[in-house]
Enzyme design. Structure first.
Site, PDB file in Angstrom:
ATOM      1  N   GLY A  12      25.684  49.845  63.889  1.00  0.00           N
ATOM      2  CA  GLY A  12      25.400  48.485  63.450  1.00  0.00           C
ATOM      3  C   GLY A  12      24.941  48.351  62.012  1.00  0.00           C
ATOM      4  N   SER A  13      25.334  49.285  61.155  1.00  0.00           N
ATOM      5  CA  SER A  13      24.862  49.170  59.768  1.00  0.00           C
ATOM      6  C   SER A  13      25.502  47.981  59.048  1.00  0.00           C
ATOM      7  CB  SER A  13      25.102  50.472  58.990  1.00  0.00           C
ATOM      8  OG  SER A  13      26.472  50.680  58.754  1.00  0.00           O
ATOM      9  N   MET A  86      34.608  48.262  68.799  1.00  0.00           N
ATOM     10  CA  MET A  86      35.634  49.280  69.029  1.00  0.00           C
ATOM     11  C   MET A  86      36.559  49.014  70.215  1.00  0.00           C
ATOM     12  SD  MET A  86      35.175  51.126  66.424  1.00  0.00           S
ATOM     13  CE  MET A  86      36.264  52.514  66.761  1.00  0.00           C
ATOM     14  N   ILE A  88      39.886  46.961  71.594  1.00  0.00           N
ATOM     15  CA  ILE A  88      41.014  46.091  71.257  1.00  0.00           C
ATOM     16  C   ILE A  88      40.932  44.824  72.105  1.00  0.00           C
ATOM     17  CG2 ILE A  88      43.530  45.885  71.360  1.00  0.00           C
ATOM     18  CD1 ILE A  88      43.649  48.903  70.776  1.00  0.00           C
ATOM     19  N   ASN A 103      37.113  40.798  60.932  1.00  0.00           N
ATOM     20  CA  ASN A 103      36.861  42.215  61.217  1.00  0.00           C
ATOM     21  C   ASN A 103      36.782  42.986  59.914  1.00  0.00           C
ATOM     22  OD1 ASN A 103      36.794  44.722  62.767  1.00  0.00           O
ATOM     23  ND2 ASN A 103      38.913  45.043  62.102  1.00  0.00           N
ATOM     24  N   HIS A 105      37.547  46.754  58.473  1.00  0.00           N
ATOM     25  CA  HIS A 105      38.295  47.953  58.843  1.00  0.00           C
ATOM     26  C   HIS A 105      38.226  48.947  57.684  1.00  0.00           C
ATOM     27  CE1 HIS A 105      41.288  50.372  60.864  1.00  0.00           C
ATOM     28  NE2 HIS A 105      41.874  50.526  59.686  1.00  0.00           N
ATOM     29  N   ASP A 141      44.594  45.015  63.528  1.00  0.00           N
ATOM     30  CA  ASP A 141      44.311  45.268  62.117  1.00  0.00           C
ATOM     31  C   ASP A 141      45.387  44.668  61.208  1.00  0.00           C
ATOM     32  OD1 ASP A 141      41.899  46.618  62.582  1.00  0.00           O
ATOM     33  OD2 ASP A 141      42.927  48.520  62.873  1.00  0.00           O
ATOM     34  N   GLN A 169      30.626  50.511  50.226  1.00  0.00           N
ATOM     35  CA  GLN A 169      31.376  49.308  49.819  1.00  0.00           C
ATOM     36  C   GLN A 169      31.415  48.267  50.934  1.00  0.00           C
ATOM     37  OE1 GLN A 169      32.587  48.687  46.694  1.00  0.00           O
ATOM     38  NE2 GLN A 169      31.411  50.529  46.229  1.00  0.00           N
ATOM     39  N   GLU A 170      31.502  48.738  52.183  1.00  0.00           N
ATOM     40  CA  GLU A 170      31.491  47.807  53.317  1.00  0.00           C
ATOM     41  C   GLU A 170      30.236  46.941  53.279  1.00  0.00           C
ATOM     42  OE1 GLU A 170      32.459  49.422  57.218  1.00  0.00           O
ATOM     43  OE2 GLU A 170      33.363  51.193  56.312  1.00  0.00           O
TER      44      GLU A 170
END
Ligand code: NHR
Ligand code: GAR
Length: 213
Positions: A12-13, A86, A88, A103, A105, A141, A169-170
């Site tokens: 959960g970062s 995680m 689908i 989302n 990715h 995705d 970067q996320e």
């Protein structure tokens, strides 16, 4: 003020980076499909409502998704944020949140959709990797890209070192995209992500030198 529900499966970062960005948004709940997701503890400690919808308790994806949608809809969010989620999702679930589910990715889509992105990027000899935030559609995705950030792949990278560089970067990119959405500037129109007033790229692209030997 717009409201947000965040779906996680693990640490959960990314959820945390959104919570800590101090957005003008009401983070109504954090929902996990795994009871042991580390991010649940953080959310609880912050006083955010949490819920678990454990996919292992459902006979198929349709019924899991129905239970998950019921839990989300209790909070009536304007935006659903997948943050390291995680499972689908079925077409019916995705359609329900059309234009209001995003989302993150860990690859430069359309390269490396699916799992094990960092290993595949390294094995492919990529010199640049990165992260993509996109609207979720029925195509895994494959939904319209909102923003990307790039990082170099270094010669001695392994999955762990590359994942850490991408993750940094996320944590910058995802709060920015959520800010755009909750301020009413970002939308999905005719299958494209549009950002009022500017191009919806938000990229922090790097140019990566080629080794000269
Ligand atoms: N659902 C749809 N319809 N469309 C997308 O774009 C989605 C989605 C659900 C999740 C996140 C995605 C990612 O960013 C995401 C995007 C899980 C898998 C996967 O194969 C693939 C992609 C993503 C998330 N999951 C396995 C499954 O059988 C389970 C793996 C596990 O539990 O560890 O669902 O990468
Ligand atoms: C992040 O790198 C995210 O991009 C990735 O998993 C990590 C979750 O970390 N997502 C996927 O691979 C989706 N299939 P976090 O739980 O610390 O945010």
């Amino acid at each position: 003020m717009k409201s947000v529900v965040i779906l996680i499966s693990g640490r959960g970062s990314n959820m945390r980076s959104i919570v800590e960005a101090g957005l003008d948004a009401d983070i109504r709940a954090v929902i996990s499909n795994r009871p042991d997701a580390g991010g649940l503890i953080y959310a609880r400690d912050r006083g955010i409502a949490t819920a678990v919808v454990d996919h292992r308790e459902f006979p198929d994806r349709e019924r899991f998704d129905r239970a998950l949608a019921a839990e989300i809809d209790r909070h009536a969010p304007d935006l659903v944020v997948l943050a390291g989620f995680m499972r689908i999702l079925t077409p019916g679930f995705v359609a329900r949140y059309d234009g209001r589910m995003i989302n993150i990715h860990p690859s430069l889509l359309p390269a490396f959709a699916g799992l094990d992105t960092h290993r595949r990027a390294i094995e492919s000899g990529c010199r640049i990797a990165g992260v993509t935030v996109h609207f979720v559609t029925g195509e895994l995705d494959g939904g319209p890209i909102i923003a990307q950030a790039a990082v170099p792949v270094l010669a001695d990278d392994d999955e762990t070192t590359l994942a850490a560089r991408v993750l940094a970067q996320e944590h910058l990119l995802y709060p920015q995209v959520v800010r755009w959405f909750v301020s009413g500037r970002l939308a999905l129109r005719d299958g494209r992500a549009v950002l009022a007033g500017e191009r919806a790229d938000g990229a922090r692209a790097l140019s990566v030198p080629v080794a000269d030997e």
